[in-house]
Design an enzyme around this catalytic site. Structure first.
Site, PDB file in Angstrom:
ATOM      1  N   ASP A  68      -9.521  10.157  -0.345  1.00  0.00           N
ATOM      2  CA  ASP A  68     -10.128  11.436   0.021  1.00  0.00           C
ATOM      3  C   ASP A  68      -9.633  12.486  -0.963  1.00  0.00           C
ATOM      4  O   ASP A  68      -8.535  12.380  -1.500  1.00  0.00           O
ATOM      5  CB  ASP A  68      -9.906  11.842   1.491  1.00  0.00           C
ATOM      6  CG  ASP A  68      -8.467  11.787   1.962  1.00  0.00           C
ATOM      7  OD1 ASP A  68      -7.545  11.805   1.121  1.00  0.00           O
ATOM      8  OD2 ASP A  68      -8.257  11.734   3.185  1.00  0.00           O
TER       9      ASP A  68
ATOM     10  N   ASN B 191       0.845  -1.206   0.000  1.00  0.00           N
ATOM     11  CA  ASN B 191       0.000   0.000   0.000  1.00  0.00           C
ATOM     12  C   ASN B 191       0.876   1.250   0.000  1.00  0.00           C
ATOM     13  O   ASN B 191       1.857   1.316   0.743  1.00  0.00           O
ATOM     14  CB  ASN B 191      -0.862  -0.035   1.276  1.00  0.00           C
ATOM     15  CG  ASN B 191      -1.984   0.984   1.289  1.00  0.00           C
ATOM     16  OD1 ASN B 191      -2.782   1.038   0.351  1.00  0.00           O
ATOM     17  ND2 ASN B 191      -2.063   1.777   2.353  1.00  0.00           N
TER      18      ASN B 191
ATOM     19  N   HIS C  17      -4.913   9.941  -1.656  1.00  0.00           N
ATOM     20  CA  HIS C  17      -5.188  11.198  -0.940  1.00  0.00           C
ATOM     21  C   HIS C  17      -4.906  12.339  -1.922  1.00  0.00           C
ATOM     22  O   HIS C  17      -3.746  12.628  -2.225  1.00  0.00           O
ATOM     23  CB  HIS C  17      -4.287  11.327   0.289  1.00  0.00           C
ATOM     24  CG  HIS C  17      -4.488  10.248   1.302  1.00  0.00           C
ATOM     25  ND1 HIS C  17      -5.676  10.116   1.997  1.00  0.00           N
ATOM     26  CD2 HIS C  17      -3.691   9.255   1.729  1.00  0.00           C
ATOM     27  CE1 HIS C  17      -5.572   9.080   2.823  1.00  0.00           C
ATOM     28  NE2 HIS C  17      -4.389   8.536   2.680  1.00  0.00           N
TER      29      HIS C  17
HETATM   30  C1  XIL Z   1      -3.675   8.622   9.348  1.00  0.00           C
HETATM   31  C2  XIL Z   1      -4.881   8.683  10.260  1.00  0.00           C
HETATM   32  O1  XIL Z   1      -6.001   9.013   9.490  1.00  0.00           O
HETATM   33  C3  XIL Z   1      -4.665   9.720  11.331  1.00  0.00           C
HETATM   34  O2  XIL Z   1      -5.707   9.662  12.289  1.00  0.00           O
HETATM   35  C4  XIL Z   1      -3.319   9.502  12.029  1.00  0.00           C
HETATM   36  O3  XIL Z   1      -3.082  10.564  12.920  1.00  0.00           O
HETATM   37  C5  XIL Z   1      -2.210   9.426  11.020  1.00  0.00           C
HETATM   38  O4  XIL Z   1      -2.487   8.412  10.072  1.00  0.00           O
HETATM   39  N1  XIL Z   1      -1.520   6.928   5.075  1.00  0.00           N
HETATM   40  C6  XIL Z   1      -1.930   5.837   5.796  1.00  0.00           C
HETATM   41  C7  XIL Z   1      -2.874   6.016   6.921  1.00  0.00           C
HETATM   42  O5  XIL Z   1      -1.589   4.701   5.436  1.00  0.00           O
HETATM   43  O6  XIL Z   1      -2.641   5.091   7.953  1.00  0.00           O
HETATM   44  C8  XIL Z   1      -2.820   7.414   7.471  1.00  0.00           C
HETATM   45  O7  XIL Z   1      -3.835   7.547   8.459  1.00  0.00           O
HETATM   46  C9  XIL Z   1      -2.977   8.415   6.356  1.00  0.00           C
HETATM   47  C10 XIL Z   1      -1.860   8.296   5.359  1.00  0.00           C
END
Ligand code: XIL
Length: 466
Positions: free
Chosen positions: A273, A205, A242
């Site tokens: 997102d 991932n 993201h």
């Molecule tokens: C993020 C969470 O959403 C937050 O609550 C935490 O503080 C930090 O991590 N990549 C990932 C996720 O694989 O685990 C992350 O999640 C966002 C970026």
């Protein structure tokens, strides 16, 4: 190329009306109930896909949150509760209470679980951050084995390794304490996970791996290809997805997903997102769903939270429900696109070879380099405007920028530059109208109009300096 890239099996509202118009019209027209899923999970299920969300254990007492989550989603990822710091806070002492709350809630409500994440440079417990060498390697492998064994039989897919590649142009591994234990740490983690839970799908991932032409994407692709050729147990690749204005949904997203899938792995959108609001956000969500639906082995999509207020990037309002739990325009466009059809991959076993990795841009001869940034402009039902800003990093004597749109999109107008086209008509090379010399830090920009023909992904842009 006039052949439509996607064939739609069912309701065709989005295709018929296109983009912005679809987002509004589809609501008013109301798809016949029998023909369309009325929730994200129902609509995704029609093409055999799942639709998931990240869940935070701390929010399970919030009735609005759980009722939306229960209604809309059928795949659950623990947002933080199954990470290394949560599950092994002290060395050798495992803590599953928060993870179990999420797994139990999911199972009680008939949902599957994606496990996230067994090995990662981030969110490590303090004790692990201080380890190195063989001691760290063994601690990591023990962690993978223990956690995957504990959850054995309850996990649809594990993110075995998260974010191991570097950003930027190297295409190589990220430096981390885990990487410094030896380049084979990733395959060692996958083998340990397979031994512990043979029935879970095992995924790699990462983020910033969406654009096919990015070095990081190519680096991960080459690793997966190598793993498959050597029999390292890997079943899937997760694309975090993201997105925001500085990192928009690439126009070649479906190419990326299709090329990875052609290696013999499933692909999944794992943490989607998209910052923004209104029709722009809705259209980008639509583009991501459309890309997944066009690839037979894109098995599901997970958004990284329920309401905007639940997001790790809450100020960017990047999710499908607003803070009050109301459906946003983005929700409607995702639902409509899911209902527009589980598009079967028109070319699931490509006879043409998978494109070879893009070569990196040759170093500029004029000293400096340049960056190209895409920004959104005005949008209409059938077309949208975009601007590319060229910025000189160091003095440059000229620049060339490419803008790639996704077929069946077409660039129908340009301004402030001198364009030329490749034979497909999808790659525009823009050169400056004048000299193109820029001193360090200076910017210039050009613009264009894209007729989208129902495909709402943003162009990808590059810049080369001379
Ligand atoms: C993020 C969470 O959403 C937050 O609550 C935490 O503080 C930090 O991590 N990549 C990932 C996720 O694989 O685990 C992350 O999640 C966002 C970026």
């Amino acid at each position: 190329m006039t052949t439509p890239r996607h064939t739609y099996g069912r309701g065709r509202l989005a295709a018929a009306f296109g983009g912005l118009a679809a987002a509004t019209l589809a609501v008013a027209i109301a798809v016949p109930a029998a023909a369309a899923g009325s929730t994200l999970q129902a609509a995704a299920s029609e093409s055999g896909r799942y639709f998931g969300t990240a869940i935070a254990a701390s929010r399970l007492g919030d009735g609005t949150y759980t009722s939306i989550a229960n209604r809309e989603f059928n795949m659950i990822t623990a947002e933080n509760e199954m990470k290394m710091d949560a599950t092994e806070p002290s060395r050798g002492q495992f803590s599953y209470s928060s993870g179990d709350r999420i797994v139990n809630w999911a199972r009680q409500n008939g949902k599957q679980v994606r496990g996230h994440a067994l090995a990662w440079h981030s969110q490590q417990p303090g004790w692990m951050q201080n380890l190195s060498g063989t001691d760290l390697r063994n601690a990591m492998l023990n962690h993978v084995t223990q956690v995957a064994s504990y959850y054995k039989g309850k996990i649809y897919a594990w993110d075995v390794v998260n974010e191991a590649f570097a950003d930027g142009s190297s295409g190589g591994r990220r430096d981390s304490n885990l990487q410094r234990t030896g380049n084979d740490w990733i395959e060692a983690a996958f083998r340990a996970a397979r031994a512990a839970d043979p029935n879970a799908k095992l995924c790699y991932n990462d983020y910033n791996t969406d654009n096919w032409s990015h070095a990081k994407t190519q680096g991960v692709y080459n690793m997966v290809r190598d793993f498959k050729s050597r029999g390292v147990p890997i079943d899937c690749v997760g694309f975090q997805a993201h997105f925001n204005s500085g990192n928009p949904v690439p126009s070649n997203y479906d190419v990326t997903l299709r090329n990875f899938a052609a290696l013999g792995v499933d692909v999944q959108i794992t943490e989607l997102d998209i910052e923004g609001s209104g029709s722009s956000q809705a259209q980008q969500y639509q583009g991501v769903v459309q890309a997944c639906l066009s690839v037979a082995r894109c098995t599901g999509i997970t958004v990284w939270g329920v309401r905007d207020s639940d997001s790790w990037r809450a100020s960017g309002t990047p999710l499908l429900f607003d803070g009050s739990g109301n459906k946003k325009a983005a929700y409607t466009s995702v639902l409509n696109q899911l209902n527009a059809g589980g598009t079967t991959n028109p070319n699931p076993n490509p006879t043409t070879p998978v494109p070879t990795p893009t070569t990196t841009t040759p170093p500029p001869t004029g000293g400096g380099s340049c960056t190209a940034t895409y920004s959104e402009g005005q949008k209409w039902g059938d077309r949208f405007n975009g601007t590319v800003t060229i910025r000189a990093n160091g003095n440059i004597s000229g620049w060339t920028s490419t803008v790639t749109v996704r077929s069946p999109q077409k660039i129908i107008a340009t301004w402030s530059g001198s364009p030329s086209w490749d034979s497909s008509g999808n790659v525009m090379t823009m050169r400056p109208s004048g000299s193109g010399a820029l001193s360090s830090g200076q910017t210039t920009s050009f613009g264009f109009t894209v007729q989208h023909n129902g495909t709402w992904t943003w162009p990808s842009v590059t810049c080369a300096a001379s």
